[in-house]
Design a protein around this motif. Structure first.
Motif, short mmCIF file in Angstrom:
data_model
loop_
_atom_site.label_atom_id
_atom_site.label_comp_id
_atom_site.label_asym_id
_atom_site.label_seq_id
_atom_site.Cartn_x
_atom_site.Cartn_y
_atom_site.Cartn_z
N ALA A 164 0.85 -1.18 0.00
CA ALA A 164 0.00 0.00 0.00
C ALA A 164 0.89 1.24 0.00
O ALA A 164 1.98 1.24 0.56
N ASP A 165 0.40 2.29 -0.62
CA ASP A 165 1.19 3.52 -0.70
C ASP A 165 1.55 4.05 0.68
O ASP A 165 2.61 4.63 0.87
N SER A 166 0.67 3.83 1.64
CA SER A 166 0.88 4.39 2.98
C SER A 166 2.06 3.75 3.72
O SER A 166 2.56 4.32 4.68
N VAL A 167 2.50 2.57 3.26
CA VAL A 167 3.59 1.88 3.95
C VAL A 167 4.80 1.67 3.06
O VAL A 167 5.85 1.20 3.53
N LYS A 168 4.68 2.01 1.80
CA LYS A 168 5.76 1.78 0.85
C LYS A 168 7.02 2.50 1.30
O LYS A 168 6.99 3.67 1.68
N GLY A 169 8.14 1.80 1.28
CA GLY A 169 9.41 2.36 1.72
C GLY A 169 9.66 2.22 3.21
O GLY A 169 10.79 2.44 3.67
N ARG A 170 8.64 1.85 3.98
CA ARG A 170 8.80 1.67 5.44
C ARG A 170 8.62 0.22 5.86
O ARG A 170 9.24 -0.23 6.81
N PHE A 171 7.75 -0.49 5.16
CA PHE A 171 7.45 -1.88 5.51
C PHE A 171 8.03 -2.81 4.45
O PHE A 171 8.04 -2.48 3.26
N THR A 172 8.48 -3.99 4.90
CA THR A 172 9.01 -4.99 3.99
C THR A 172 8.47 -6.36 4.36
O THR A 172 8.51 -6.75 5.53
N ILE A 173 7.98 -7.06 3.35
CA ILE A 173 7.49 -8.43 3.56
C ILE A 173 8.53 -9.40 3.01
O ILE A 173 9.08 -9.20 1.91
N SER A 174 8.78 -10.44 3.78
CA SER A 174 9.69 -11.48 3.33
C SER A 174 9.14 -12.83 3.76
O SER A 174 8.21 -12.90 4.56
N ARG A 175 9.72 -13.89 3.23
CA ARG A 175 9.24 -15.22 3.58
C ARG A 175 10.41 -16.18 3.70
O ARG A 175 11.41 -16.05 3.00
N ASP A 176 10.24 -17.13 4.60
CA ASP A 176 11.20 -18.20 4.78
C ASP A 176 10.46 -19.48 4.45
O ASP A 176 9.70 -19.99 5.28
N ASN A 177 10.66 -19.99 3.25
CA ASN A 177 9.89 -21.16 2.82
C ASN A 177 10.25 -22.41 3.61
O ASN A 177 9.44 -23.32 3.75
N ALA A 178 11.45 -22.47 4.10
CA ALA A 178 11.85 -23.64 4.89
C ALA A 178 11.06 -23.69 6.20
O ALA A 178 10.72 -24.76 6.70
N LYS A 179 10.76 -22.53 6.75
CA LYS A 179 10.01 -22.46 8.01
C LYS A 179 8.52 -22.23 7.78
O LYS A 179 7.76 -22.19 8.76
N ILE A 180 8.13 -22.06 6.54
CA ILE A 180 6.74 -21.74 6.19
C ILE A 180 6.29 -20.56 7.04
O ILE A 180 5.25 -20.58 7.70
N MET B 134 8.47 -3.70 9.97
CA MET B 134 7.91 -2.35 9.97
C MET B 134 8.91 -1.38 10.58
O MET B 134 9.35 -1.61 11.71
N THR B 135 9.26 -0.36 9.85
CA THR B 135 10.19 0.65 10.34
C THR B 135 9.54 2.03 10.23
O THR B 135 8.52 2.20 9.57
N SER B 136 10.18 3.00 10.88
CA SER B 136 9.66 4.38 10.86
C SER B 136 8.17 4.41 11.17
O SER B 136 7.39 5.08 10.48
#
Length: 125
Positions: free
Chosen positions: A61-77, A83-85
Motif C-alpha cells: 500500500a502507498d501508505s507503507v511503501k518504503g517503510r514496511f518490507t514483507i519477506s518469507r522463509d519457505n523452509a520455516k513456512i 515495519m520501520t519508521s
C-alpha cells in the motif's frame, strides 16, 4: 485445519520498528501467496502488502511503501512483516492471510482464504 499463528505485535514509540511473524502450522509446501492487512478501530480492514508464492513479487500500500518490507522463509513456512519508521497512524490490529496455491499477490480480502488471529500494534506519539 489451517492455522496461521501470528506473533510480534506490541507497543512502540513513533519512529521505532517491529517485526511481525506469521507461521503456517500445517507446514505444507511453500506454494501459497501471503498478504498482510490491518484494521484500526472503527475502520475497514486495509491492505498492507503481499508477497507471491515464490517470493519474487511484492506489493505494498502507498501508505507503507518504503517503510514496511514483507519477506518469507519457505523452509520455516513463515512470513514476516518488517515495519520501520512507525507512525501513530499505523496503530491497528494486523492480520496475515494466505491465498490459494500459486495465487496472485492480491490487494483485497476476498483473494485470501485463511487468516491469522490478528496481533495488536500500537504506536505512541
Amino acid at each position: 485445519q489451517v492455522q496461521l499463528v501470528e506473533s510480534g505485535g506490541g507497543l512502540v514509540q513513533a519512529g521505532g520498528s517491529l517485526r511481525l511473524s506469521c507461521a503456517d502450522s500445517r507446514r505444507t509446501s511453500a506454494i501459497h501467496t501471503w498478504g498482510w492487512f490491518r484494521q484500526a478501530p472503527g475502520k475497514e480492514r486495509q491492505f498492507v502488502g503481499c508477497i507471491n508464492w515464490d517470493g519474487l513479487t511484492t506489493n505494498y500500500a502507498d501508505s507503507v511503501k518504503g517503510r514496511f518490507t514483507i519477506s518469507r522463509d519457505n523452509a520455516k513456512i513463515t512470513v514476516y512483516l518488517q515495519m520501520t519508521s512507525l507512525r501513530p497512524e499505523d496503530t491497528a490490529v494486523y492480520f496475515c492471510a494466505q491465498a490459494s496455491p500459486y495465487g496472485a499477490c492480491g490487494t483485497t480480502s476476498a483473494q485470501y482464504t485463511y487468516w491469522g488471529q490478528g496481533t495488536q500494534v500500537t504506536v505512541s506519539s
